[in-house]
Design an enzyme around this catalytic site. Sequence first.
Site, short mmCIF file in Angstrom:
data_model
loop_
_atom_site.label_atom_id
_atom_site.label_comp_id
_atom_site.label_asym_id
_atom_site.label_seq_id
_atom_site.Cartn_x
_atom_site.Cartn_y
_atom_site.Cartn_z
N LEU A 67 0.87 -1.18 0.00
CA LEU A 67 0.00 0.00 0.00
C LEU A 67 0.90 1.23 0.00
CD1 LEU A 67 -2.71 -0.81 2.74
CD2 LEU A 67 -2.96 -1.03 0.26
N ASP A 68 0.47 2.29 -0.67
CA ASP A 68 1.21 3.55 -0.60
C ASP A 68 1.32 3.99 0.85
OD1 ASP A 68 1.41 3.64 -3.34
OD2 ASP A 68 -0.19 5.10 -3.62
N LYS A 69 2.37 4.74 1.16
CA LYS A 69 2.61 5.19 2.54
C LYS A 69 1.38 5.90 3.13
CE LYS A 69 5.64 8.18 5.25
NZ LYS A 69 6.81 9.08 5.24
N ASP A 70 0.76 6.78 2.37
CA ASP A 70 -0.35 7.58 2.91
C ASP A 70 -1.71 6.90 2.79
OD1 ASP A 70 1.13 9.69 3.93
OD2 ASP A 70 1.23 10.70 1.99
N THR A 71 -1.74 5.70 2.22
CA THR A 71 -2.98 4.93 2.16
C THR A 71 -3.08 4.05 3.41
OG1 THR A 71 -2.89 4.86 -0.26
CG2 THR A 71 -4.32 3.25 0.81
#
Length: 252
Positions: A67-71
């Site tokens: 997952l993307d860091k901010d997701t």
Amino acid sequence: MLPDFSNTPKPAPIFKLAAAIIFENENFLAINKPAGLLSIPDRMQSEVSLKDMLINKYGSIFTVHRLDKDTSGIILFAKNETAHKFLSQAFEERRVEKFYQGIVHGSPAEKKGTIDAPISEHLVQKGLMVIHRNGKPSVTDYEVIEDYKSYSLLQFQLHTGRTHQIRVHCKNIGHPLACDELYGDGKPILLSSLKKKYKLSKHDEEERPMLNRLALHSYCLKFTDAEGNAFNLTAELPKDMRALLQQLKKNS
């Protein structure tokens, strides 16, 4: 032991691993990852990742997807090579149903639909993805769950797994995800922008954002394991997104 990250400029968010485990057996575990925490180490080893924490706890762990860091939201890790091979292949062959929820700007005219638009990396800006006819096939189903005109909560089902797929597709239909720095305006959402008679608290010098990170959450994974057991695992929306939706409901 965890690597030494004493020089890191941005520490990982405060996070209790045990409380975030949604499901665990001898083969894999599902975790509700908070926004702001890397799934796996970056090239610079600049900060602690979720995988680092898991290695520290279990000794050995295998990356299935990211997952993307901010997701925020649900992510799987395998505990052994056999489970890793099976689950990685299941993702590759699209035998895992992936559902996300996100808050977008505005109110889509079509309340349910499919975005079928190929995605490729930008020719000049590394890390930026764009819609391009020569890109890789990319398909996202979406459905509006809550509509507050200025913002809407959407549920997405990914049929392909391209980098930033939901973010690029949301921009493509004219409704970028809230607080998206790459594909939207990147601006934080303030309560004063939603509430007509907003007054700053006496204790605060400036207003704190209600949401100041990408409004995207990995909500649900459906799949069958190597033994034929069916799983339907979900991760509740995090507090920041729930609080924003509550205020949108109050002030719409």
